[in-house]
Design a protein around this motif. Structure first.
Motif, PDB file in Angstrom:
ATOM      1  N   TRP A 232       0.828  -1.210   0.000  1.00  0.00           N
ATOM      2  CA  TRP A 232       0.000   0.000   0.000  1.00  0.00           C
ATOM      3  C   TRP A 232       0.861   1.257   0.000  1.00  0.00           C
ATOM      4  CZ3 TRP A 232      -4.657   0.509  -1.571  1.00  0.00           C
ATOM      5  CH2 TRP A 232      -5.578  -0.542  -1.440  1.00  0.00           C
ATOM      6  N   ALA A 233       1.970   1.219   0.697  1.00  0.00           N
ATOM      7  CA  ALA A 233       2.884   2.362   0.693  1.00  0.00           C
ATOM      8  C   ALA A 233       3.431   2.596  -0.714  1.00  0.00           C
ATOM      9  CB  ALA A 233       4.026   2.138   1.682  1.00  0.00           C
ATOM     10  N   GLY A 234       3.781   1.500  -1.398  1.00  0.00           N
ATOM     11  CA  GLY A 234       4.268   1.631  -2.775  1.00  0.00           C
ATOM     12  C   GLY A 234       3.210   2.178  -3.708  1.00  0.00           C
ATOM     13  N   LEU A 235       1.954   1.710  -3.534  1.00  0.00           N
ATOM     14  CA  LEU A 235       0.868   2.186  -4.385  1.00  0.00           C
ATOM     15  C   LEU A 235       0.588   3.670  -4.147  1.00  0.00           C
ATOM     16  CD1 LEU A 235      -1.285   1.292  -6.476  1.00  0.00           C
ATOM     17  CD2 LEU A 235      -2.836   0.932  -4.549  1.00  0.00           C
ATOM     18  N   VAL A 236       0.565   4.085  -2.893  1.00  0.00           N
ATOM     19  CA  VAL A 236       0.349   5.500  -2.573  1.00  0.00           C
ATOM     20  C   VAL A 236       1.479   6.351  -3.133  1.00  0.00           C
ATOM     21  CG1 VAL A 236       0.269   7.171  -0.675  1.00  0.00           C
ATOM     22  CG2 VAL A 236      -1.080   5.071  -0.549  1.00  0.00           C
ATOM     23  N   PHE A 237       2.702   5.849  -3.041  1.00  0.00           N
ATOM     24  CA  PHE A 237       3.848   6.572  -3.606  1.00  0.00           C
ATOM     25  C   PHE A 237       3.653   6.783  -5.106  1.00  0.00           C
ATOM     26  CE2 PHE A 237       8.019   6.262  -5.745  1.00  0.00           C
ATOM     27  CZ  PHE A 237       8.617   7.416  -5.253  1.00  0.00           C
ATOM     28  N   LEU A 238       3.270   5.734  -5.834  1.00  0.00           N
ATOM     29  CA  LEU A 238       3.073   5.845  -7.280  1.00  0.00           C
ATOM     30  C   LEU A 238       1.916   6.782  -7.624  1.00  0.00           C
ATOM     31  CD1 LEU A 238       3.545   2.095  -8.291  1.00  0.00           C
ATOM     32  CD2 LEU A 238       5.081   3.986  -8.844  1.00  0.00           C
ATOM     33  N   SER A 239       0.825   6.679  -6.859  1.00  0.00           N
ATOM     34  CA  SER A 239      -0.366   7.471  -7.168  1.00  0.00           C
ATOM     35  C   SER A 239      -0.219   8.931  -6.758  1.00  0.00           C
ATOM     36  CB  SER A 239      -1.592   6.869  -6.464  1.00  0.00           C
ATOM     37  OG  SER A 239      -1.856   5.576  -6.917  1.00  0.00           O
ATOM     38  N   VAL A 240       0.180   9.152  -5.512  1.00  0.00           N
ATOM     39  CA  VAL A 240       0.182  10.506  -4.959  1.00  0.00           C
ATOM     40  C   VAL A 240       1.421  11.284  -5.386  1.00  0.00           C
ATOM     41  CG1 VAL A 240       0.181  11.876  -2.840  1.00  0.00           C
ATOM     42  CG2 VAL A 240      -1.239   9.813  -3.012  1.00  0.00           C
ATOM     43  N   PHE A 241       2.597  10.686  -5.215  1.00  0.00           N
ATOM     44  CA  PHE A 241       3.829  11.433  -5.442  1.00  0.00           C
ATOM     45  C   PHE A 241       4.276  11.399  -6.901  1.00  0.00           C
ATOM     46  CE2 PHE A 241       3.883  10.385  -0.933  1.00  0.00           C
ATOM     47  CZ  PHE A 241       4.164  11.624  -0.387  1.00  0.00           C
ATOM     48  N   CYS A 242       4.183  10.219  -7.545  1.00  0.00           N
ATOM     49  CA  CYS A 242       4.670  10.097  -8.924  1.00  0.00           C
ATOM     50  C   CYS A 242       3.656  10.576  -9.952  1.00  0.00           C
ATOM     51  CB  CYS A 242       5.053   8.654  -9.230  1.00  0.00           C
ATOM     52  SG  CYS A 242       6.388   8.035  -8.199  1.00  0.00           S
ATOM     53  N   THR A 243       2.401  10.749  -9.558  1.00  0.00           N
ATOM     54  CA  THR A 243       1.375  11.164 -10.515  1.00  0.00           C
ATOM     55  C   THR A 243       0.761  12.514 -10.132  1.00  0.00           C
ATOM     56  OG1 THR A 243       0.882   8.822 -10.897  1.00  0.00           O
ATOM     57  CG2 THR A 243      -0.676  10.420 -11.773  1.00  0.00           C
ATOM     58  N   LEU A 244       0.026  12.558  -9.017  1.00  0.00           N
ATOM     59  CA  LEU A 244      -0.643  13.811  -8.632  1.00  0.00           C
ATOM     60  C   LEU A 244       0.359  14.929  -8.329  1.00  0.00           C
ATOM     61  CD1 LEU A 244      -3.635  12.793  -6.339  1.00  0.00           C
ATOM     62  CD2 LEU A 244      -3.728  13.864  -8.596  1.00  0.00           C
ATOM     63  N   PHE A 245       1.280  14.669  -7.416  1.00  0.00           N
ATOM     64  CA  PHE A 245       2.268  15.681  -7.056  1.00  0.00           C
ATOM     65  C   PHE A 245       3.062  16.118  -8.282  1.00  0.00           C
ATOM     66  CE2 PHE A 245       6.657  16.676  -5.816  1.00  0.00           C
ATOM     67  CZ  PHE A 245       6.451  17.740  -4.946  1.00  0.00           C
ATOM     68  N   ALA A 246       3.500  15.150  -9.083  1.00  0.00           N
ATOM     69  CA  ALA A 246       4.314  15.465 -10.252  1.00  0.00           C
ATOM     70  C   ALA A 246       3.550  16.354 -11.236  1.00  0.00           C
ATOM     71  CB  ALA A 246       4.754  14.176 -10.941  1.00  0.00           C
ATOM     72  N   PHE A 247       2.286  16.024 -11.476  1.00  0.00           N
ATOM     73  CA  PHE A 247       1.514  16.800 -12.444  1.00  0.00           C
ATOM     74  C   PHE A 247       1.324  18.235 -11.980  1.00  0.00           C
ATOM     75  CE2 PHE A 247      -2.673  18.425 -13.717  1.00  0.00           C
ATOM     76  CZ  PHE A 247      -2.433  18.568 -15.065  1.00  0.00           C
ATOM     77  N   PHE A 248       0.920  18.417 -10.737  1.00  0.00           N
ATOM     78  CA  PHE A 248       0.643  19.768 -10.260  1.00  0.00           C
ATOM     79  C   PHE A 248       1.921  20.595 -10.103  1.00  0.00           C
ATOM     80  CE2 PHE A 248      -3.409  17.780  -8.910  1.00  0.00           C
ATOM     81  CZ  PHE A 248      -4.274  18.664  -9.552  1.00  0.00           C
ATOM     82  N   VAL A 249       3.039  19.956  -9.772  1.00  0.00           N
ATOM     83  CA  VAL A 249       4.310  20.682  -9.710  1.00  0.00           C
ATOM     84  C   VAL A 249       4.704  21.181 -11.092  1.00  0.00           C
ATOM     85  CG1 VAL A 249       6.805  20.393  -9.402  1.00  0.00           C
ATOM     86  CG2 VAL A 249       5.235  19.677  -7.611  1.00  0.00           C
ATOM     87  N   GLN A 250       4.526  20.336 -12.114  1.00  0.00           N
ATOM     88  CA  GLN A 250       4.861  20.768 -13.468  1.00  0.00           C
ATOM     89  C   GLN A 250       3.986  21.943 -13.901  1.00  0.00           C
ATOM     90  OE1 GLN A 250       5.925  17.409 -16.408  1.00  0.00           O
ATOM     91  NE2 GLN A 250       4.820  16.360 -14.779  1.00  0.00           N
ATOM     92  N   MET A 251       2.686  21.860 -13.612  1.00  0.00           N
ATOM     93  CA  MET A 251       1.794  22.966 -13.954  1.00  0.00           C
ATOM     94  C   MET A 251       2.214  24.252 -13.243  1.00  0.00           C
ATOM     95  SD  MET A 251      -2.090  21.473 -14.061  1.00  0.00           S
ATOM     96  CE  MET A 251      -2.700  23.115 -14.307  1.00  0.00           C
ATOM     97  N   TRP A 252       2.620  24.127 -11.986  1.00  0.00           N
ATOM     98  CA  TRP A 252       3.031  25.283 -11.193  1.00  0.00           C
ATOM     99  C   TRP A 252       4.368  25.838 -11.666  1.00  0.00           C
ATOM    100  CZ3 TRP A 252       7.363  25.132  -7.850  1.00  0.00           C
ATOM    101  CH2 TRP A 252       7.517  26.238  -7.031  1.00  0.00           C
ATOM    102  N   ALA A 253       5.332  24.953 -11.952  1.00  0.00           N
ATOM    103  CA  ALA A 253       6.687  25.393 -12.272  1.00  0.00           C
ATOM    104  C   ALA A 253       6.787  26.010 -13.655  1.00  0.00           C
ATOM    105  CB  ALA A 253       7.655  24.222 -12.156  1.00  0.00           C
ATOM    106  N   VAL A 254       6.005  25.513 -14.609  1.00  0.00           N
ATOM    107  CA  VAL A 254       6.143  26.006 -15.975  1.00  0.00           C
ATOM    108  C   VAL A 254       5.745  27.476 -16.081  1.00  0.00           C
ATOM    109  CG1 VAL A 254       3.830  25.505 -16.882  1.00  0.00           C
ATOM    110  CG2 VAL A 254       5.842  25.247 -18.367  1.00  0.00           C
TER     111      VAL A 254
END
Length: 313
Positions: A232-254
């Motif tokens: 479950w920790a691995g799944l949350v890492f993939l979903s929250v950090f590698c997908t949601l966090f990554a997407f919103f950081v890119q939108m913010w940083a660009v």
């Protein structure tokens, strides 16, 4: 402008500007670190019988959040935009399937380094489509990267690449197709990035759900019931950090820095993948593999700089 200040040497910037640049760079660097660790995380929670189930679970946790965040934009999409985004979503589903099946059958180090060939394949494919010949420097970088992958996949001696290596290589090709399609499907070019991403991931989840229902692998429900705290920790890492966090950081940083700087920082992903695989998973690529890793990292960095310079020209 943020783009011009980010491209200036850090030492020549006022303290306040350097601090703002650092505050923008750090989240982007974290995204690259998370992406580099995603191969090891996926390998740790996935088997050949649970690939599709894990993909359903991973993105089923993400899509509702994106829908809620961008509901107004989704309602504003035209029919052509929905169809274009759905087409891109089908390609994206293929990418995730190839990557996830691939990482099950190869090392996290190999997966992270081989997928970085996308940075070489994309400009080459773009050149083939437009008829613009790449520079000799870029061709040299491409050759260096390919030679590195050949060495990387050999381990202690020259053998046939593993099934996983070949699947990751196909995923790099599929990523290239996805980038080219995004640039050429006119309907999606006017859509906002949040809506476009939501439709693509929603389409991918539908593909995974159909495959899960029709296949003989584990169902998402069965896979979820079999997960322990580590999975479950691995799944949350993939979903929250590698997908949601990554997407919103890119939108913010660009909006706060240059596209080339975003590309440079996110382009460190294969380095973090190699470090995670060697340090945490105990990957031992051998002398040939280490030499190949150095060549891949050098070639992709060289090629990325060349492509960025050509785009500016």
């Amino acid at each position: 402008m943020a783009a011009s200040s980010a491209s200036a040497p850090a030492a020549s910037l006022p303290f306040g500007a350097r601090r703002r640049a650092w505050l923008t760079d750090l989240p982007l660097l974290l995204v690259a670190v998370f992406w580099g660790g995603s191969y090891l995380a996926a390998k740790g929670i996935t088997t050949s019988h649970t690939v599709v189930a894990v993909l359903v679970l991973r993105f089923a946790l993400v899509v509702p959040v994106l829908v809620a965040a961008g509901w107004k934009g989704l309602r504003a999409l035209t029919g052509a935009q929905w169809r274009g985004a759905a087409l891109l979503g089908l390609i994206l589903a293929g990418i995730f399937l190839l990557e996830t099946y691939g990482v099950v059958h190869t090392s996290a180090t190999n997966a992270g380094l081989i997928i970085s060939l996308t940075m070489i394949f994309t400009p080459l494919a773009e050149a083939a489509v437009t008829g613009n010949r790449p520079s000799r420097g870029f061709l040299g970088a491409a050759g260096l990267s390919v030679a590195g992958v050949v060495l990387l996949t050999q381990g202690a001696g020259f053998t046939a690449p593993s099934l996983g290596d070949l699947l990751i290589l196909l995923a790099a090709v599929a990523r290239t197709v996805h980038v080219l399609a995004m640039a050429r499907v006119k309907a999606v070019q006017s859509a906002d990035s949040l809506s476009l991403t939501t439709v693509q991931l929603g389409t991918a989840v539908l593909v995974f759900a159909v495959l899960a229902a029709a296949g003989d692998g584990a169902s998402p429900w069965t896979a979820a019931l079999g997960f322990g705290p580590r999975e479950w920790a691995g799944l949350v890492f993939l979903s929250v950090f590698c997908t949601l966090f990554a997407f919103f950081v890119q939108m913010w940083a660009v909006r706060r820095t240059s596209a080339s700087r975003v590309s440079l920082l996110l382009g460190t992903e294969p380095l973090w993948a190699a470090l995670a695989g060697i340090a945490l998973a105990g990957d031992r690529p051998g002398v040939l593999g280490l030499a190949g890793a150095v060549l891949v990292l050098t070639g992709t960095a060289w090629g990325r700089r060349g492509a960025d310079a050509a785009a500016r020209d």
